[in-house]
Structures are given as structure tokens and as C-alpha cells.
Design an enzyme around this catalytic site. Sequence first.
Site, PDB file in Angstrom:
ATOM      1  N   PRO A  95       0.774  -1.242   0.000  1.00 54.63           N
ATOM      2  CA  PRO A  95       0.000   0.000   0.000  1.00 54.63           C
ATOM      3  C   PRO A  95       0.808   1.298   0.000  1.00 54.63           C
ATOM      4  CG  PRO A  95       0.147  -0.859   2.213  1.00 54.63           C
ATOM      5  CD  PRO A  95       0.841  -1.859   1.313  1.00 54.63           C
ATOM      6  N   CYS A  96       2.129   1.213  -0.096  1.00 54.73           N
ATOM      7  CA  CYS A  96       2.943   2.411   0.117  1.00 54.73           C
ATOM      8  C   CYS A  96       2.614   3.560  -0.833  1.00 54.73           C
ATOM      9  CB  CYS A  96       4.427   2.077   0.081  1.00 54.73           C
ATOM     10  SG  CYS A  96       5.018   1.532  -1.519  1.00 54.73           S
TER      11      CYS A  96
END
Length: 144
Positions: A95-96
Amino acid sequence: MESTGIAEEDDDEEALVRSPRKKEQRPVVVYDIVYSPSYRVPVLYLILKHAPGANIYELLVPISSQPQMQHTGLSGALSLTDHPVTGLPVYFVHPCRTAEAMAAVRGVSSEGPVEYLMLWFGLVGSSVGLAVPVALAEALQNER
């Protein structure tokens, strides 16, 4: 009883016994979505069943998305981790950069949670073969 001269299968001690054919199981993907308080976005987790040794990129990621998925971050956008609820090892779409990508797609609009998730499915889900059925998307659109 009359003999026909043909040995019954059950009586033939030298007959090969056939084992019933195992049905070949197709790979199954279970998708879980869990909100990440640290990244402040939904995170997509994938559990592969009946796919021992399968290459997840070849199995799920569309060809057009493979280069960007494989070269994002240290180990790619698709990595292994422990599921936050079950603790079992699973794949997840890292999810960065989700918040950044969602901001680029959303622009300055202020849609609600349903619209956000529909965009999120299109952005994150489509990268690993997850899509909202058209009938559901239409029903959600009509509810607004």
C-alpha cells in the site's frame, strides 16, 4: 448359472485396478480487504488455493500491469506478508503508494466511501484480477 466364456472383471485376479481420476482443481484466489491504520488506505490480501508453485504474477497480474507491479519497491508491489487477522502467510498489494495514486485519480473531488472503493477497486484490484461485477457497479451508481 451359464458361463459365457468371458471372465467377469471382478473375478479376474490379474486385472489392473484403476484408481478413480482425481479432478484437477483450478486455482482459487481469496481476496481480503483490510484497512491499514498506518497507511490510512485499504490493503488487498490474496490467498492462493490449489496453486502449488504457481507464479502469482503470471496467474493474476494482467500482462500490461506486470512490469510496474514487479518493479515497484524492493520486492515489487506484490509481496508476501502475514495476514493481519489470521496471521497466515499471504500475498498483498503493497500500500505504500496507494494514497498517492488515489489522489492522482480522484483529483479534488470529494466522493463518499462507496465511490472511493469503486475507484480503489479499479486502481488496486484490477492489478491482480479483482473487479467489481458490472451489475453491482451499475446498482451502486443508480443508488446515488
